[in-house]
Design a protein around this motif. Structure first.
Motif, PDB file in Angstrom:
ATOM      1  N   PHE A  23      -2.809   4.602  -6.574  1.00 12.22           N
ATOM      2  CA  PHE A  23      -3.774   4.674  -5.519  1.00 12.22           C
ATOM      3  C   PHE A  23      -3.039   4.735  -4.330  1.00 12.22           C
ATOM      4  O   PHE A  23      -3.525   4.996  -3.197  1.00 12.22           O
ATOM      5  N   GLY A  24      -1.634   4.496  -4.254  1.00 14.50           N
ATOM      6  CA  GLY A  24      -0.812   4.811  -2.939  1.00 14.50           C
ATOM      7  C   GLY A  24      -1.365   4.027  -1.886  1.00 14.50           C
ATOM      8  O   GLY A  24      -1.829   2.675  -2.095  1.00 14.50           O
ATOM      9  N   GLU A  25      -1.670   4.483  -0.644  1.00 11.49           N
ATOM     10  CA  GLU A  25      -1.796   3.833   0.655  1.00 11.49           C
ATOM     11  C   GLU A  25      -3.339   3.960   0.845  1.00 11.49           C
ATOM     12  O   GLU A  25      -4.149   3.481   1.967  1.00 11.49           O
ATOM     13  N   PHE A  26      -3.979   4.526  -0.337  1.00 13.24           N
ATOM     14  CA  PHE A  26      -5.565   4.379   0.075  1.00 13.24           C
ATOM     15  C   PHE A  26      -6.505   3.490  -0.265  1.00 13.24           C
ATOM     16  O   PHE A  26      -7.698   3.229   0.332  1.00 13.24           O
ATOM     17  N   VAL A  27      -5.966   2.276  -0.747  1.00 12.98           N
ATOM     18  CA  VAL A  27      -6.600   1.179  -1.091  1.00 12.98           C
ATOM     19  C   VAL A  27      -5.880  -0.317  -0.593  1.00 12.98           C
ATOM     20  O   VAL A  27      -4.867  -0.180  -0.176  1.00 12.98           O
ATOM     21  N   ARG A  28      -6.554  -1.395  -0.607  1.00 19.43           N
ATOM     22  CA  ARG A  28      -5.963  -2.445   0.024  1.00 19.43           C
ATOM     23  C   ARG A  28      -5.528  -3.514  -1.480  1.00 19.43           C
ATOM     24  O   ARG A  28      -6.216  -3.198  -2.395  1.00 19.43           O
ATOM     25  N   TYR A  29      -4.502  -4.100  -1.520  1.00 21.60           N
ATOM     26  CA  TYR A  29      -4.111  -4.780  -2.440  1.00 21.60           C
ATOM     27  C   TYR A  29      -4.234  -6.274  -2.444  1.00 21.60           C
ATOM     28  O   TYR A  29      -3.523  -6.656  -1.429  1.00 21.60           O
ATOM     29  N   CYS A  30      -4.549  -7.135  -3.332  1.00 24.38           N
ATOM     30  CA  CYS A  30      -4.435  -8.598  -3.348  1.00 24.38           C
ATOM     31  C   CYS A  30      -3.572  -9.085  -4.290  1.00 24.38           C
ATOM     32  O   CYS A  30      -3.482  -8.647  -5.421  1.00 24.38           O
ATOM     33  N   ASN A  31      -3.313 -10.375  -4.124  1.00 23.56           N
ATOM     34  CA  ASN A  31      -2.632 -10.985  -5.401  1.00 23.56           C
ATOM     35  C   ASN A  31      -3.499 -11.936  -5.876  1.00 23.56           C
ATOM     36  O   ASN A  31      -4.161 -12.832  -5.303  1.00 23.56           O
ATOM     37  N   PRO A  32      -3.924 -11.960  -7.061  1.00 21.79           N
ATOM     38  CA  PRO A  32      -4.894 -12.409  -7.963  1.00 21.79           C
ATOM     39  C   PRO A  32      -4.593 -14.085  -8.084  1.00 21.79           C
ATOM     40  O   PRO A  32      -5.455 -14.638  -8.207  1.00 21.79           O
ATOM     41  N   TYR A  33      -3.366 -14.396  -7.887  1.00 21.62           N
ATOM     42  CA  TYR A  33      -3.028 -15.639  -8.000  1.00 21.62           C
ATOM     43  C   TYR A  33      -3.331 -16.556  -6.554  1.00 21.62           C
ATOM     44  O   TYR A  33      -3.249 -17.844  -6.388  1.00 21.62           O
ATOM     45  N   ASP A  34      -3.813 -15.720  -5.443  1.00 18.90           N
ATOM     46  CA  ASP A  34      -3.837 -16.248  -4.116  1.00 18.90           C
ATOM     47  C   ASP A  34      -5.156 -16.017  -3.704  1.00 18.90           C
ATOM     48  O   ASP A  34      -5.369 -14.996  -3.186  1.00 18.90           O
ATOM     49  N   ASN A  35      -6.071 -17.070  -3.685  1.00 18.19           N
ATOM     50  CA  ASN A  35      -7.454 -16.798  -3.134  1.00 18.19           C
ATOM     51  C   ASN A  35      -7.393 -16.266  -1.580  1.00 18.19           C
ATOM     52  O   ASN A  35      -8.374 -15.728  -1.180  1.00 18.19           O
ATOM     53  N   GLU A  36      -6.450 -16.832  -0.836  1.00 23.05           N
ATOM     54  CA  GLU A  36      -6.284 -16.564   0.653  1.00 23.05           C
ATOM     55  C   GLU A  36      -6.190 -14.985   0.625  1.00 23.05           C
ATOM     56  O   GLU A  36      -6.654 -14.465   1.725  1.00 23.05           O
ATOM     57  N   SER A  37      -5.322 -14.498  -0.156  1.00 20.90           N
ATOM     58  CA  SER A  37      -4.842 -13.133  -0.121  1.00 20.90           C
ATOM     59  C   SER A  37      -6.084 -12.164  -0.614  1.00 20.90           C
ATOM     60  O   SER A  37      -6.529 -11.245   0.230  1.00 20.90           O
ATOM     61  N   ILE A  38      -7.107 -12.595  -1.575  1.00 20.17           N
ATOM     62  CA  ILE A  38      -8.151 -12.004  -1.922  1.00 20.17           C
ATOM     63  C   ILE A  38      -9.060 -11.801  -0.852  1.00 20.17           C
ATOM     64  O   ILE A  38      -9.800 -11.033  -0.347  1.00 20.17           O
ATOM     65  N   TYR A  39      -9.391 -12.944  -0.171  1.00 17.43           N
ATOM     66  CA  TYR A  39     -10.147 -13.308   0.883  1.00 17.43           C
ATOM     67  C   TYR A  39      -9.996 -12.493   2.217  1.00 17.43           C
ATOM     68  O   TYR A  39     -10.626 -11.545   2.675  1.00 17.43           O
ATOM     69  N   LYS A  40      -8.557 -12.368   2.674  1.00 14.48           N
ATOM     70  CA  LYS A  40      -8.203 -11.462   3.783  1.00 14.48           C
ATOM     71  C   LYS A  40      -8.324 -10.043   3.395  1.00 14.48           C
ATOM     72  O   LYS A  40      -9.019  -9.412   4.262  1.00 14.48           O
ATOM     73  N   GLU A  41      -7.892  -9.563   2.206  1.00 13.73           N
ATOM     74  CA  GLU A  41      -8.047  -8.221   1.841  1.00 13.73           C
ATOM     75  C   GLU A  41      -9.554  -7.934   2.053  1.00 13.73           C
ATOM     76  O   GLU A  41     -10.066  -6.593   2.495  1.00 13.73           O
ATOM     77  N   VAL A  42     -10.416  -8.476   0.931  1.00 11.41           N
ATOM     78  CA  VAL A  42     -11.736  -8.373   0.928  1.00 11.41           C
ATOM     79  C   VAL A  42     -12.439  -8.314   2.312  1.00 11.41           C
ATOM     80  O   VAL A  42     -13.421  -7.270   2.605  1.00 11.41           O
ATOM     81  N   MET A  43     -12.382  -9.150   3.066  1.00 10.13           N
ATOM     82  CA  MET A  43     -13.107  -9.251   4.408  1.00 10.13           C
ATOM     83  C   MET A  43     -12.626  -8.288   5.472  1.00 10.13           C
ATOM     84  O   MET A  43     -13.505  -7.831   5.933  1.00 10.13           O
ATOM     85  N   GLU A  44     -11.247  -8.036   5.265  1.00  8.71           N
ATOM     86  CA  GLU A  44     -10.945  -6.862   6.392  1.00  8.71           C
ATOM     87  C   GLU A  44     -11.519  -5.497   5.906  1.00  8.71           C
ATOM     88  O   GLU A  44     -11.880  -4.905   6.551  1.00  8.71           O
ATOM     89  N   SER A  45     -11.519  -5.179   4.502  1.00  9.96           N
ATOM     90  CA  SER A  45     -11.918  -4.155   3.998  1.00  9.96           C
ATOM     91  C   SER A  45     -13.379  -4.369   4.160  1.00  9.96           C
ATOM     92  O   SER A  45     -14.000  -2.999   4.413  1.00  9.96           O
ATOM     93  N   PHE A  46     -14.162  -5.091   4.163  1.00  2.00           N
ATOM     94  CA  PHE A  46     -15.645  -5.188   4.470  1.00  2.00           C
ATOM     95  C   PHE A  46     -16.304  -4.768   5.651  1.00  2.00           C
ATOM     96  O   PHE A  46     -17.126  -4.258   6.112  1.00  2.00           O
ATOM     97  N   GLU A  47     -15.120  -5.091   6.560  1.00  2.00           N
ATOM     98  CA  GLU A  47     -15.478  -4.922   8.027  1.00  2.00           C
ATOM     99  C   GLU A  47     -15.170  -3.330   8.430  1.00  2.00           C
ATOM    100  O   GLU A  47     -15.629  -2.692   9.499  1.00  2.00           O
ATOM    101  N   GLU A  48     -14.311  -2.538   7.641  1.00  4.57           N
ATOM    102  CA  GLU A  48     -13.859  -1.255   7.895  1.00  4.57           C
ATOM    103  C   GLU A  48     -14.993  -0.213   7.597  1.00  4.57           C
ATOM    104  O   GLU A  48     -15.687  -0.452   6.717  1.00  4.57           O
ATOM    105  N   LYS A  49     -14.997   0.466   8.464  1.00  4.05           N
ATOM    106  CA  LYS A  49     -15.875   1.983   7.984  1.00  4.05           C
ATOM    107  C   LYS A  49     -15.155   2.741   6.795  1.00  4.05           C
ATOM    108  O   LYS A  49     -14.030   2.843   6.633  1.00  4.05           O
ATOM    109  N   GLY A  50     -16.267   3.157   5.865  1.00  2.00           N
ATOM    110  CA  GLY A  50     -15.637   4.060   4.968  1.00  2.00           C
ATOM    111  C   GLY A  50     -15.253   5.310   5.201  1.00  2.00           C
ATOM    112  O   GLY A  50     -15.739   5.795   6.479  1.00  2.00           O
ATOM    113  N   ASN A  51     -14.305   5.989   4.687  1.00  2.00           N
ATOM    114  CA  ASN A  51     -13.698   7.230   4.913  1.00  2.00           C
ATOM    115  C   ASN A  51     -13.613   8.214   3.763  1.00  2.00           C
ATOM    116  O   ASN A  51     -13.577   7.542   2.804  1.00  2.00           O
ATOM    117  N   GLY A  52     -13.576   9.075   3.853  1.00  2.69           N
ATOM    118  CA  GLY A  52     -13.557  10.168   2.945  1.00  2.69           C
ATOM    119  C   GLY A  52     -12.117  10.451   2.268  1.00  2.69           C
ATOM    120  O   GLY A  52     -11.642  11.290   1.387  1.00  2.69           O
TER     121      GLY A  52
END
Length: 330
Positions: free
Chosen positions: A274-303
């Protein structure tokens, strides 16, 4: 050309990545004029087939029997491994019985890789693991997994119109330990954002654990049709696979084709695919999951991710590459 696809017996009742890969390749290769049968019988009469194409080296027992039978009948054999080294995953998650079973099966996996005419890893990191772990000299060609372009077609208001759910986090995949839905729910527990889980329940006890953490605003949708899934992806703010590993996660491709923002695990082949087109989280770290999900949640989708997938990962393009391999073998 007559080609036989061989896959585990329960590929329809227990749908997983190998089921989806095989069925989409069948549909698209038939469109190229190839005659394809699917059979789970380890002793089928192979006289009419030029090529036997075997799927899956993780659940190895049936694939091993398919390989022995095809080899004994002097058939050309193509192997789609759908392989990853699961030892660290089993160790880290303390699944001792599965780890022991993995070690008992290793000779059969090596037999598969040593006796095929060509194997088709989905990326170079998968190929490197196979060569390292099994010291095989068999030919290989990297052929990526694909996605149906119809996932770009969907209604953005499907879930709000059907279930009253809007502005939600989506996770598509079997409900089981590997997919780490529990980690996602724990990470987002302090938010009131709806989390929509789509997939069959492989582990009812695991689902109970998830619901104990947070039952409010958790929605489980089972037996969803593909036509519905298109729209479920389309109207999600972000699709998340915080799995313990993915290689690379077909749902990520589907979500990307629908134009959805994607967060996925950093473990497995995800970064190569997937390269640079997606965000990546560390499944062992809930803070990592939270950060990446919430930042992505706030972003506008692009094509951009969708355009990248269309260019590289459609089933039609994948099937064309496999057709060329078939022709080279016969």
């Amino acid at each position: 050309m007559n080609v036989l696809f061989q896959i585990r017996k329960d590929y329809l009742s227990n749908i997983a990545g190998d089921s989806i890969i095989m069925q989409n390749l069948k549909k698209n290769l038939i469109n190229f004029g190839i005659r394809i049968d699917v059979c789970t019988d380890t002793k089928i009469n192979l006289n009419k087939y030029e090529i036997v194409h075997i799927f899956n080296t993780i659940r190895v027992q049936e694939s091993y029997q398919f390989m022995k039978h095809a080899k004994n009948n002097n058939k050309k054999i193509v192997l789609t491994p759908i392989y990853w080294d699961l030892r660290n995953y089993f160790k880290d998650t303390k699944q001792q019985k599965k780890l022991e079973s993995w070690y008992r099966s290793e000779k059969k996996r090596k037999f598969l890789f040593d006796n095929c005419d060509i194997y088709l890893p989905h990326c170079y990191s998968e190929a490197a693991l196979i060569i390292k772990n099994y010291n095989t000299s068999s030919k290989y060609k990297c052929i990526p997994y694909g996605v149906d372009e119809n996932f770009s077609n969907g209604s953005k208001r499907y879930l709000i119109n059907t279930y009253g759910i809007d502005d939600y986090i989506l996770c598509v995949g079997r409900i089981n330990y590997q997919k780490n839905q529990l980690g996602l729910i724990k990470a987002i527990s302090k938010e009131k954002i709806p989390i929509v889980l789509v997939g069959s329940v492989n582990d009812k006890d695991y689902l109970k654990q998830c619901m104990k953490v947070r039952s409010e605003n958790i929605y489980l949708l089972e037996n969803i049709k593909t036509s519905e899934l298109n729209s479920i992806y389309k109207s999600a703010r972000v699709h998340v696979l915080p799995s313990w590993l993915e290689y690379p996660g077909l749902a990520n491709l589907e979500a990307g084709m629908a134009g959805c923002n994607v967060v996925t695990t950093e473990i497995g082949s995800t970064k190569e695919v997937f390269g640079e087109f997606v965000r990546y989280c560390n499944p062992y770290d809930n803070e990592s999951i939270y950060k990446e999900v919430m930042e992505s949640f706030e972003e506008k989708g692009n094509g951009l991710f969708r355009d990248f997938i269309r260019e590289n990962y459609t089933w039609k393009k994948v099937a064309k590459k496999i057709l060329e391999i078939y022709l080279s073998l016969i």
